[in-house]
Design an enzyme around this catalytic site. Structure first.
Site, PDB file in Angstrom:
ATOM      1  N   HIS A 127       0.856  -1.189   0.000  1.00  0.00           N
ATOM      2  CA  HIS A 127       0.000   0.000   0.000  1.00  0.00           C
ATOM      3  C   HIS A 127       0.893   1.241   0.000  1.00  0.00           C
ATOM      4  O   HIS A 127       2.122   1.149  -0.065  1.00  0.00           O
ATOM      5  CB  HIS A 127      -0.975  -0.019   1.177  1.00  0.00           C
ATOM      6  CG  HIS A 127      -0.344  -0.161   2.537  1.00  0.00           C
ATOM      7  ND1 HIS A 127       0.598   0.722   3.025  1.00  0.00           N
ATOM      8  CD2 HIS A 127      -0.521  -1.089   3.518  1.00  0.00           C
ATOM      9  CE1 HIS A 127       0.960   0.372   4.236  1.00  0.00           C
ATOM     10  NE2 HIS A 127       0.302  -0.734   4.565  1.00  0.00           N
ATOM     11  N   HIS A 178       4.046   1.559   2.264  1.00  0.00           N
ATOM     12  CA  HIS A 178       5.284   0.936   1.776  1.00  0.00           C
ATOM     13  C   HIS A 178       5.926   1.822   0.711  1.00  0.00           C
ATOM     14  O   HIS A 178       7.157   2.017   0.688  1.00  0.00           O
ATOM     15  CB  HIS A 178       4.992  -0.441   1.170  1.00  0.00           C
ATOM     16  CG  HIS A 178       4.303  -1.391   2.098  1.00  0.00           C
ATOM     17  ND1 HIS A 178       2.988  -1.756   1.935  1.00  0.00           N
ATOM     18  CD2 HIS A 178       4.739  -2.042   3.202  1.00  0.00           C
ATOM     19  CE1 HIS A 178       2.642  -2.608   2.897  1.00  0.00           C
ATOM     20  NE2 HIS A 178       3.685  -2.794   3.683  1.00  0.00           N
ATOM     21  N   CYS A 181       3.185 -11.872  18.966  1.00  0.00           N
ATOM     22  CA  CYS A 181       2.350 -11.277  17.920  1.00  0.00           C
ATOM     23  C   CYS A 181       2.839 -11.784  16.576  1.00  0.00           C
ATOM     24  O   CYS A 181       3.983 -11.498  16.186  1.00  0.00           O
ATOM     25  CB  CYS A 181       2.415  -9.753  17.957  1.00  0.00           C
ATOM     26  SG  CYS A 181       1.579  -8.963  16.550  1.00  0.00           S
ATOM     27  N   CYS A 223       3.677  -8.867  14.070  1.00  0.00           N
ATOM     28  CA  CYS A 223       4.992  -8.248  14.293  1.00  0.00           C
ATOM     29  C   CYS A 223       6.125  -9.265  14.203  1.00  0.00           C
ATOM     30  O   CYS A 223       7.289  -8.874  14.095  1.00  0.00           O
ATOM     31  CB  CYS A 223       5.049  -7.585  15.670  1.00  0.00           C
ATOM     32  SG  CYS A 223       3.996  -6.144  15.874  1.00  0.00           S
ATOM     33  N   CYS A 270      -2.206  -6.743  20.315  1.00  0.00           N
ATOM     34  CA  CYS A 270      -1.077  -5.912  19.888  1.00  0.00           C
ATOM     35  C   CYS A 270      -1.619  -4.536  19.500  1.00  0.00           C
ATOM     36  O   CYS A 270      -2.550  -4.440  18.693  1.00  0.00           O
ATOM     37  CB  CYS A 270      -0.380  -6.561  18.697  1.00  0.00           C
ATOM     38  SG  CYS A 270       0.835  -5.485  17.887  1.00  0.00           S
ATOM     39  N   HIS A 289      -1.243  -4.021  15.489  1.00  0.00           N
ATOM     40  CA  HIS A 289      -2.080  -4.796  14.574  1.00  0.00           C
ATOM     41  C   HIS A 289      -3.524  -4.946  15.039  1.00  0.00           C
ATOM     42  O   HIS A 289      -4.387  -5.373  14.274  1.00  0.00           O
ATOM     43  CB  HIS A 289      -1.463  -6.188  14.338  1.00  0.00           C
ATOM     44  CG  HIS A 289      -0.191  -6.136  13.560  1.00  0.00           C
ATOM     45  ND1 HIS A 289       1.042  -6.034  14.161  1.00  0.00           N
ATOM     46  CD2 HIS A 289       0.033  -6.132  12.219  1.00  0.00           C
ATOM     47  CE1 HIS A 289       1.975  -5.986  13.240  1.00  0.00           C
ATOM     48  NE2 HIS A 289       1.400  -6.032  12.058  1.00  0.00           N
ATOM     49  N   LYS A 311      -3.249   4.425  11.575  1.00  0.00           N
ATOM     50  CA  LYS A 311      -2.147   3.931  10.752  1.00  0.00           C
ATOM     51  C   LYS A 311      -2.701   3.094   9.605  1.00  0.00           C
ATOM     52  O   LYS A 311      -3.595   2.278   9.796  1.00  0.00           O
ATOM     53  CB  LYS A 311      -1.198   3.086  11.597  1.00  0.00           C
ATOM     54  CG  LYS A 311      -0.013   2.492  10.825  1.00  0.00           C
ATOM     55  CD  LYS A 311       0.898   1.714  11.772  1.00  0.00           C
ATOM     56  CE  LYS A 311       2.109   1.152  11.047  1.00  0.00           C
ATOM     57  NZ  LYS A 311       1.809  -0.029  10.245  1.00  0.00           N
ATOM     58  N   LYS A 341      -3.951  -2.863   5.757  1.00  0.00           N
ATOM     59  CA  LYS A 341      -4.823  -3.665   4.895  1.00  0.00           C
ATOM     60  C   LYS A 341      -5.925  -4.330   5.714  1.00  0.00           C
ATOM     61  O   LYS A 341      -7.086  -4.397   5.301  1.00  0.00           O
ATOM     62  CB  LYS A 341      -3.998  -4.745   4.181  1.00  0.00           C
ATOM     63  CG  LYS A 341      -3.075  -4.215   3.093  1.00  0.00           C
ATOM     64  CD  LYS A 341      -3.828  -3.909   1.823  1.00  0.00           C
ATOM     65  CE  LYS A 341      -2.876  -3.564   0.698  1.00  0.00           C
ATOM     66  NZ  LYS A 341      -3.571  -3.230  -0.553  1.00  0.00           N
TER      67      LYS A 341
END
Length: 529
Positions: free
Chosen positions: A21, A24, A130, A133, A155, A158, A307, A310
């Site tokens: 996305h 990145h 996690c 991570c 987490c 996430h 943040k 996806k």
């Protein structure tokens, strides 16, 4: 080790559990702009990106899609990650995959070296893990779940529950390097940037370091531990080594690219700064290798205040932007609108407004009308300047100051400041033309010398802009360079570099310009959010 004139820069290697996305792509573009700037500044430059293809998360994603992990990685790399580089005009020197033999052999050799030195031991570990991570978490790192995850620890990055894992592992004696890391942070204050991340890392290390679990037995998708093939190497320990495996590091005979370019500068997201600024330098210290030159942690891209993710349906594919606005606008927007190192919010409205006001009307219209006036009043030939006035000297001073300030900002990785410095030239030239009114001067034959001075000043200003904006706007800058009639490709300035090529007075009189198509055309299609 690398000489003072060399410059190497890396992005993180990205997980291939899904398509990229714009978060990145933001990292990729930032590293690419820095690499292009340094390369055009005459420095021996090398840039690296790639993909991280081992670990439990990749294994689970592949199984869920009914393929092997390697098949999944091959598909995502070929169909998503490599095409991303083309979509946003990344001029990387290498692309490393952690499933390549050149990488896996370095991981095993590096691990064996630490094992032989007594820095690895076996033990048992139980903790919160996690998968997103790929990291064990302290309970203090977790938050209470809500909604469907109420009553569970999740987490915070996430937003999903962690797992409790207990298994026999091999451990790296990372705790032995706590004081050396603190000494590093004190001796090199710019080793971790920005300061907000540096302060967080220093505080974390001061609280005390545990030894690091560096192997897994509960799954088998990874690099085998060389002395015990019932274990695979912890994915982060494996992944971090890409920065030297891509340079051909050999613990017995390091030379070639490794000697030429290590240590590198790392651009990472702030959520993975701890891996790069704590675990990675500790690993290198253990192997008696130089630590990275710098770890720069940029902020998050936020969509709707969160943040980009996806899993939360806030991920935006880069092509959704480039298909409408083009790759240059993508590169410019994210590095101009967001202070590099801080969080920044993305909105289609802001992107569209900046495209129109700054790129189309500001820079693009400036270039078009100067080339058009040259064609109309000088038959498309760069005129020889007549006597200069304070107005022309002010333009020259703006170009000189912009070059100085942009160069200093790029050295600090303050990309947004560098672009703002260069943009002062755009604004000054637009104001200069408004004040000098060459279209009126052209009507008076007695002012022919004055007209030539005005047009030469504007053309030479555009030439400097093409040089200085090329790392950010490679396509538009090259189109302008060609329209100005300058020979050769802009990205290869030959014996010149940005500092010398941007100096005033290098566009020869008599050079024939050519028609310039709009650098930033009007947007007919509304972007789809």
């Amino acid at each position: 080790m690398a000489s003072g004139d060399s410059f190497s820069i890396t992005t993180p290697i990205f997980y291939v559990n899904d398509a990229p996305h714009i978060g990145h792509a933001y990292t990729e573009v930032a590293a690419d702009v820095l690499a292009r700037w340094m390369r055009q500044s005459g420095r021996d430059t090398w840039s690296l990106t790639g993909t991280d293809e081992h670990g439990q998360k990749i294994l689970r994603t592949a199984v869920a899609n009914g393929v092997t992990p390697k098949e999944w990685a091959d598909k995502l790399v070929a169909e998503a990650w490599v095409p991303l580089l083309q979509t946003i005009d990344i001029a990387n020197d290498d692309f490393i995959r952690t499933t390549e033999q050149r990488h896996e052999s370095v991981v095993q050799a590096f691990l064996q070296k630490l094992y032989d030195a007594g820095l690895i031991y076996d033990g048992e570990y139980e903790g919160y893990y996690c998968v997103g991570c790929e990291e064990y978490k302290q309970q203090s790192d977790l938050v209470d779940g809500t909604g469907e995850f109420a009553g569970q620890l999740v987490c915070p990055i996430h937003g999903r529950p962690v797992e409790v894992l207990k298994e026999k592992n091999y451990f790296f004696r990372m705790s032995q390097f706590q004081q050396r890391l603190l000494d590093l942070y004190e001796a090199q204050p710019d080793f971790i940037q920005p300061d907000s991340v540096r302060n967080e890392i220093v505080s974390f290390v001061r609280r005390g370091l545990d030894d690091l679990s560096i192997s897994r037995q509960s799954f088998d998708w990874g690099v085998r531990v060389p002395w015990d093939d019932s274990h695979v190497v912890y994915v982060w320990f494996d992944a971090l080594l890409n920065y030297i495996s891509a340079l051909g590091y050999d613990p017995e005979a390091a030379d070639g690219l490794f000697e030429r370019f290590w240590p590198s500068n790392h651009i990472v997201g702030k959520d993975i700064a701890r891996f790069h600024a704590v675990i990675w330098p500790a690993m290198l210290m253990a192997a008696e290798l130089p630590v990275p030159r710098r770890v720069f942690a940029h902020g998050w891209l936020l969509v709707g205040g969160e943040k980009m993710s996806k899993s939360k349906l806030t991920g935006i594919a880069p092509a959704q932007i480039t298909d409408v606005f083009g790759s240059d606008a993508f590169r410019y927007y994210f590095l101009r609108a967001i202070s590099f190192g801080q969080d920044g919010s993305f909105s289609w409205e802001d992107l569209s407004a900046r495209y129109q006001a700054e790129l189309a009307n500001g820079f693009g219209n400036l270039a078009s009308r100067v080339i058009a006036m040259t064609a109309k009043y000088c038959d498309g030939v760069v005129p020889e300047s007549g006597p200069v006035t304070e107005a022309e000297l002010a333009v020259q001073a703006t170009v000189r100051d912009a070059l100085r300030d942009a160069s200093a900002a790029m050295e600090r990785f303050a990309i947004h400041e560098a672009i703002a410095a260069v943009w002062r030239i755009v604004e000054h030239l637009n104001g200069y033309l408004t004040e000098q009114e060459p279209w009126k001067v052209a009507k008076d034959e007695a002012q022919a010398d004055r007209l030539r001075t005005i047009l030469f000043t504007a053309l030479e200003g555009l030439r400097a802009l093409a040089v200085l904006l090329s790392p950010v706007l490679p396509k538009a800058a090259q189109k302008l360079w060609t329209a100005l009639g300058v020979e050769g490709a802009l990205g290869a300035l030959g014996e010149q570099s940005i500092p010398t090529a941007a100096e005033w007075g290098q566009l020869p009189a008599g050079t024939r310009t050519v028609a310039l198509e709009p650098l930033f055309p009007r947007i007919e299609q509304e972007p789809v959010a």
